[in-house]
Design a protein around this motif. Structure first.
Motif, PDB file in Angstrom:
ATOM      1  N   ARG A  79      56.866  56.476   4.186  1.00 41.41           N
ATOM      2  CA  ARG A  79      58.095  57.062   4.705  1.00 41.41           C
ATOM      3  C   ARG A  79      58.479  58.281   3.865  1.00 41.41           C
ATOM      4  NH1 ARG A  79      61.891  53.112   3.482  1.00 41.41           N
ATOM      5  NH2 ARG A  79      63.449  54.361   4.577  1.00 41.41           N
ATOM      6  N   THR A  80      58.815  59.378   4.542  1.00 41.72           N
ATOM      7  CA  THR A  80      59.164  60.599   3.824  1.00 41.72           C
ATOM      8  C   THR A  80      60.518  61.143   4.262  1.00 41.72           C
ATOM      9  OG1 THR A  80      58.294  62.294   5.348  1.00 41.72           O
ATOM     10  CG2 THR A  80      56.704  61.185   3.891  1.00 41.72           C
ATOM     11  N   GLU A  81      61.046  62.004   3.412  1.00 41.08           N
ATOM     12  CA  GLU A  81      62.213  62.811   3.757  1.00 41.08           C
ATOM     13  C   GLU A  81      61.743  64.013   4.589  1.00 41.08           C
ATOM     14  OE1 GLU A  81      65.082  61.808   3.106  1.00 41.08           O
ATOM     15  OE2 GLU A  81      65.004  60.538   1.313  1.00 41.08           O
ATOM     16  N   PRO A  82      62.660  64.768   5.201  1.00 41.75           N
ATOM     17  CA  PRO A  82      62.251  65.952   5.968  1.00 41.75           C
ATOM     18  C   PRO A  82      61.498  67.001   5.131  1.00 41.75           C
ATOM     19  CG  PRO A  82      64.480  65.317   6.568  1.00 41.75           C
ATOM     20  CD  PRO A  82      64.098  64.462   5.393  1.00 41.75           C
ATOM     21  N   ASP A  83      61.734  66.998   3.808  1.00 41.40           N
ATOM     22  CA  ASP A  83      61.022  67.964   2.963  1.00 41.40           C
ATOM     23  C   ASP A  83      59.697  67.407   2.449  1.00 41.40           C
ATOM     24  OD1 ASP A  83      61.837  66.151   1.064  1.00 41.40           O
ATOM     25  OD2 ASP A  83      63.327  67.461   0.140  1.00 41.40           O
ATOM     26  N   LEU A  84      59.280  66.254   2.996  1.00 43.60           N
ATOM     27  CA  LEU A  84      57.985  65.620   2.733  1.00 43.60           C
ATOM     28  C   LEU A  84      57.915  64.891   1.394  1.00 43.60           C
ATOM     29  CD1 LEU A  84      55.656  68.371   4.233  1.00 43.60           C
ATOM     30  CD2 LEU A  84      56.647  66.371   5.356  1.00 43.60           C
ATOM     31  N   ARG A  85      59.053  64.719   0.693  1.00 44.13           N
ATOM     32  CA  ARG A  85      59.078  63.825  -0.458  1.00 44.13           C
ATOM     33  C   ARG A  85      59.104  62.387   0.040  1.00 44.13           C
ATOM     34  NH1 ARG A  85      64.310  65.208  -3.541  1.00 44.13           N
ATOM     35  NH2 ARG A  85      64.989  65.452  -1.364  1.00 44.13           N
ATOM     36  N   VAL A  86      58.458  61.488  -0.677  1.00 40.95           N
ATOM     37  CA  VAL A  86      58.489  60.077  -0.308  1.00 40.95           C
ATOM     38  C   VAL A  86      59.903  59.552  -0.505  1.00 40.95           C
ATOM     39  CG1 VAL A  86      57.590  57.781  -0.847  1.00 40.95           C
ATOM     40  CG2 VAL A  86      56.058  59.755  -0.862  1.00 40.95           C
ATOM     41  N   VAL A  87      60.382  58.777   0.448  1.00 37.71           N
ATOM     42  CA  VAL A  87      61.762  58.272   0.433  1.00 37.71           C
ATOM     43  C   VAL A  87      62.018  57.427  -0.812  1.00 37.71           C
ATOM     44  CG1 VAL A  87      63.399  56.743   1.592  1.00 37.71           C
ATOM     45  CG2 VAL A  87      61.994  58.314   2.940  1.00 37.71           C
ATOM     46  N   GLY A  88      63.057  57.791  -1.563  1.00 34.23           N
ATOM     47  CA  GLY A  88      63.488  57.004  -2.705  1.00 34.23           C
ATOM     48  C   GLY A  88      62.563  57.013  -3.901  1.00 34.23           C
ATOM     49  N   VAL A  89      61.572  57.898  -3.905  1.00 28.65           N
ATOM     50  CA  VAL A  89      60.599  57.936  -5.005  1.00 28.65           C
ATOM     51  C   VAL A  89      60.487  59.368  -5.509  1.00 28.65           C
ATOM     52  CG1 VAL A  89      58.208  57.502  -5.683  1.00 28.65           C
ATOM     53  CG2 VAL A  89      59.319  56.000  -4.013  1.00 28.65           C
ATOM     54  N   GLU A  90      60.512  59.533  -6.806  1.00 25.91           N
ATOM     55  CA  GLU A  90      60.347  60.868  -7.373  1.00 25.91           C
ATOM     56  C   GLU A  90      58.872  61.175  -7.621  1.00 25.91           C
ATOM     57  OE1 GLU A  90      62.651  61.144 -10.889  1.00 25.91           O
ATOM     58  OE2 GLU A  90      64.578  61.194  -9.840  1.00 25.91           O
ATOM     59  N   HIS A  91      58.538  62.449  -7.512  1.00 26.74           N
ATOM     60  CA  HIS A  91      57.193  62.952  -7.825  1.00 26.74           C
ATOM     61  C   HIS A  91      56.109  62.371  -6.910  1.00 26.74           C
ATOM     62  CE1 HIS A  91      59.129  64.592 -11.342  1.00 26.74           C
ATOM     63  NE2 HIS A  91      59.483  63.375 -11.745  1.00 26.74           N
ATOM     64  N   ALA A  92      56.475  62.052  -5.673  1.00 24.98           N
ATOM     65  CA  ALA A  92      55.501  61.576  -4.693  1.00 24.98           C
ATOM     66  C   ALA A  92      55.775  62.258  -3.363  1.00 24.98           C
ATOM     67  CB  ALA A  92      55.564  60.059  -4.542  1.00 24.98           C
ATOM     68  N   TRP A  93      54.702  62.674  -2.687  1.00 24.09           N
ATOM     69  CA  TRP A  93      54.794  63.437  -1.448  1.00 24.09           C
ATOM     70  C   TRP A  93      53.795  62.870  -0.438  1.00 24.09           C
ATOM     71  CZ3 TRP A  93      58.059  67.860  -2.244  1.00 24.09           C
ATOM     72  CH2 TRP A  93      58.332  68.135  -3.599  1.00 24.09           C
ATOM     73  N   ALA A  94      54.032  63.129   0.848  1.00 27.87           N
ATOM     74  CA  ALA A  94      53.100  62.642   1.863  1.00 27.87           C
ATOM     75  C   ALA A  94      53.247  63.482   3.132  1.00 27.87           C
ATOM     76  CB  ALA A  94      53.336  61.169   2.173  1.00 27.87           C
ATOM     77  N   ALA A  95      52.154  63.554   3.901  1.00 26.72           N
ATOM     78  CA  ALA A  95      52.155  64.276   5.171  1.00 26.72           C
ATOM     79  C   ALA A  95      50.942  63.834   5.981  1.00 26.72           C
ATOM     80  CB  ALA A  95      52.136  65.788   4.942  1.00 26.72           C
ATOM     81  N   GLY A  96      50.913  64.258   7.245  1.00 30.09           N
ATOM     82  CA  GLY A  96      49.779  63.945   8.101  1.00 30.09           C
ATOM     83  C   GLY A  96      49.868  62.562   8.715  1.00 30.09           C
ATOM     84  N   ASP A  97      48.716  62.036   9.134  1.00 25.31           N
ATOM     85  CA  ASP A  97      48.669  60.746   9.825  1.00 25.31           C
ATOM     86  C   ASP A  97      49.105  59.582   8.951  1.00 25.31           C
ATOM     87  OD1 ASP A  97      47.698  62.201  11.894  1.00 25.31           O
ATOM     88  OD2 ASP A  97      45.708  61.307  11.939  1.00 25.31           O
ATOM     89  N   SER A  98      49.054  59.750   7.630  1.00 23.26           N
ATOM     90  CA  SER A  98      49.429  58.660   6.730  1.00 23.26           C
ATOM     91  C   SER A  98      50.908  58.649   6.409  1.00 23.26           C
ATOM     92  CB  SER A  98      48.627  58.756   5.422  1.00 23.26           C
ATOM     93  OG  SER A  98      48.891  59.993   4.764  1.00 23.26           O
ATOM     94  N   ALA A  99      51.683  59.554   7.020  1.00 20.47           N
ATOM     95  CA  ALA A  99      53.099  59.689   6.688  1.00 20.47           C
ATOM     96  C   ALA A  99      53.978  59.559   7.931  1.00 20.47           C
ATOM     97  CB  ALA A  99      53.361  61.031   6.012  1.00 20.47           C
ATOM     98  N   ALA A 100      55.128  58.938   7.760  1.00 15.13           N
ATOM     99  CA  ALA A 100      56.156  58.870   8.798  1.00 15.13           C
ATOM    100  C   ALA A 100      57.158  59.969   8.490  1.00 15.13           C
ATOM    101  CB  ALA A 100      56.821  57.498   8.805  1.00 15.13           C
ATOM    102  N   VAL A 101      56.990  61.130   9.134  1.00 18.17           N
ATOM    103  CA  VAL A 101      57.787  62.321   8.836  1.00 18.17           C
ATOM    104  C   VAL A 101      58.871  62.486   9.897  1.00 18.17           C
ATOM    105  CG1 VAL A 101      57.735  64.825   8.502  1.00 18.17           C
ATOM    106  CG2 VAL A 101      55.791  63.427   7.779  1.00 18.17           C
ATOM    107  N   PRO A 102      60.136  62.612   9.505  1.00 15.31           N
ATOM    108  CA  PRO A 102      61.206  62.813  10.482  1.00 15.31           C
ATOM    109  C   PRO A 102      60.986  64.075  11.311  1.00 15.31           C
ATOM    110  CG  PRO A 102      62.113  62.256   8.333  1.00 15.31           C
ATOM    111  CD  PRO A 102      60.657  62.514   8.129  1.00 15.31           C
ATOM    112  N   ASP A 103      61.239  63.980  12.614  1.00 15.58           N
ATOM    113  CA  ASP A 103      61.137  65.127  13.511  1.00 15.58           C
ATOM    114  C   ASP A 103      62.539  65.699  13.707  1.00 15.58           C
ATOM    115  OD1 ASP A 103      60.656  67.015  15.406  1.00 15.58           O
ATOM    116  OD2 ASP A 103      59.710  65.665  16.857  1.00 15.58           O
TER     117      ASP A 103
END
Length: 458
Positions: A290-314
């Motif tokens: 799960r990510t924030e709109p800026d692609l940071r992982v929700v509730g976690v610092e220094h972690a990012w995600a994108a693509g098919d492995s990420a639930a990115v808000p539209d």
């Protein structure tokens, strides 16, 4: 000096392009040793999956739809291996290299770009006889396999063997299944002109889809058009149908039909990479990070995600909407992700990912396609041309773009290549035949007439 280490898990499109953007944005920091970047993937190259059907059909050289990570990321350390688990609380990832012992690798910033894997079901026989279609190796194998089955059908005296060899089943009516089937049927139909005893009408191509429609991304109208177009080519499109079994190549479908086939291609959806379950990162019900709109992982610092492995808000959709797992979003998310990681390291403001899905395009074979872009529906040659134009524009590096266009240009002046290199899957077969004692097959009974192949032509 405190060096910051960025670890990118996955070398697919998102992983490679994120590293590429970071390499460019942090050029000075990398040169001074203030930042290091590592990318980990089981393959040392990125595969541009939308071009796999054309590579399988021989329209593109398979090497031209992949990009060497080391060639385009000279300032990035590339580890060829798998990430088997992540302990983000302690900033540690466990690496399983291609050879040697498993080891732990520390990091400061984590980018999750592990992508997706084939979503399979516990169907009897599927694991033993199914063929996937997500990697270039599978596209090459499938091309060789289809042509090899034509060779078998041409050479056998057994009608049962012939019918089994000429039956091709594709399970899944999404992009991968429809495009792969359409391109390979187109190739096989063309190849029949070089066979004396195999005609296009001898082949049986079957598309099995559990839903009542195919290609939902291009809209209901274009989906119905695609079904009609495929059926006009003699392809048996079975909607609302499930594959129940394929033990020993005997295909049993939920509509009661059954037949034997040497070719069962599974493209019925994808799921989040199961490695994500071995992390301490927050995931949604589908197993995506799960990510924030800026692609940071929700509730976690220094972690990012994108693509098919990420639930990115539209942000362009209704509240709670997520971006679809498509190449269109992966291309754009990778750029925002790379820029945001660089901004974060420099203490600058981040930007949100915002992109309204403009539509979809799909190829149905040479000079055939469907598209729905900005609400405009296209079919035939124009949709096919749009499909090629869009995807070549998204192919990384000028080198690969040029080689792909050159492949297409050469195809205008020369015939398709229809050589089956099936021996690539069996490279030691001939050597083993030479090394092992020779065994002569038993002779046919004296009262049996010699078998003769048919003499039917095209």
């Amino acid at each position: 000096m405190n060096t910051r280490h960025v670890l990118i898990a996955g070398g697919g499109y998102v992983g490679m392009y994120t590293a590429f953007r970071l390499q460019k944005a942090l050029r000075k920091e990398l040169k001074r040793g203030e930042v290091t970047i590592t990318i980990v993937d089981p393959r040392s190259y990125m595969t541009y999956q939308p071009f796999l059907p054309e590579a399988a059909a021989g329209n593109l050289e398979p090497r031209h739809v992949v990009v060497s990570l080391r060639a385009v990321l000279p300032r990035v350390k590339v580890i060829t291996g798998r990430i088997v688990s992540v302990d983000h609380a302690n900033r540690t990832a466990r690496i399983e290299p291609r050879a040697g012992d498993v080891y732990d690798l520390g990091y400061d910033e984590l980018v999750v770009a592990l992508g997706s894997v084939a979503r399979t079901l516990p169907i009897p026989g599927l694991a033993q006889h199914g063929i996937g279609f997500k990697q270039v190796e599978e596209a090459i194998q499938l091309r060789n396999h289809v042509l090899d089955r034509l060779d078998v059908a041409e050479s056998t005296t057994s009608e049962a063997v012939r019918q089994r060899a000429l039956s091709f089943v594709f399970v899944g009516g999404g992009y991968a299944g429809v495009e792969a089937l359409a391109e390979l049927e187109d190739m096989a139909r063309y190849a029949c002109r070089y066979y004396e005893n195999v005609r296009p009408e001898d082949m049986r191509w079957v598309l099995v889809e559990a839903a009542d429609r195919i290609l939902p991304e291009v809209g209901e109208d274009m989906g119905r058009y695609t079904v009609r177009a495929l059926r006009e080519r003699g392809i048996d499109v079975k909607l609302g149908t499930l594959l129940e079994s394929c033990v020993d190549g005997k295909v049993i479908l939920s509509d009661g039909s059954s037949f034997e086939s040497d070719t069962i291609v599974w493209t019925a959806g994808v799921k989040a990479n199961p490695v994500l379950a071995e992390t301490d990162l927050p995931r949604d019900k589908q197993g995506r990070v799960r990510t924030e709109p800026d692609l940071r992982v929700v509730g976690v610092e220094h972690a990012w995600a994108a693509g098919d492995s990420a639930a990115v808000p539209d942000l362009t959709g209704p509240p709670g909407a997520l971006t679809s797992p498509s190449a269109q979003h992966a291309v754009r998310q990778a750029k925002v992700l790379g820029d945001n990681v660089a901004r974060s390291l420099r203490g600058k403001l981040l930007q949100d990912y915002r992109h309204k899905h403009v539509g979809s395009v799909a190829s149905l074979g040479l000079h055939k396609g469907v598209a729905q872009v900005y609400g405009i529906k296209l079919k035939g040659w124009l949709a096919w041309f749009m499909h090629r134009t869009y995807h070549v524009s998204r192919m990384p590096t000028f080198n690969r773009k040029t080689r792909i266009v050159a492949d297409w240009t050469l195809r205008l002046f020369f015939h398709r290549e229809i050589v089956s290199l099936g021996s690539l899957q069996r490279p030691r077969e001939e050597f083993e035949r030479s090394a092992l004692p020779r065994q002569v097959p038993p002779a046919a009974p004296e009262d049996r007439e010699p078998q003769r192949l048919g003499t039917g032509g095209n």
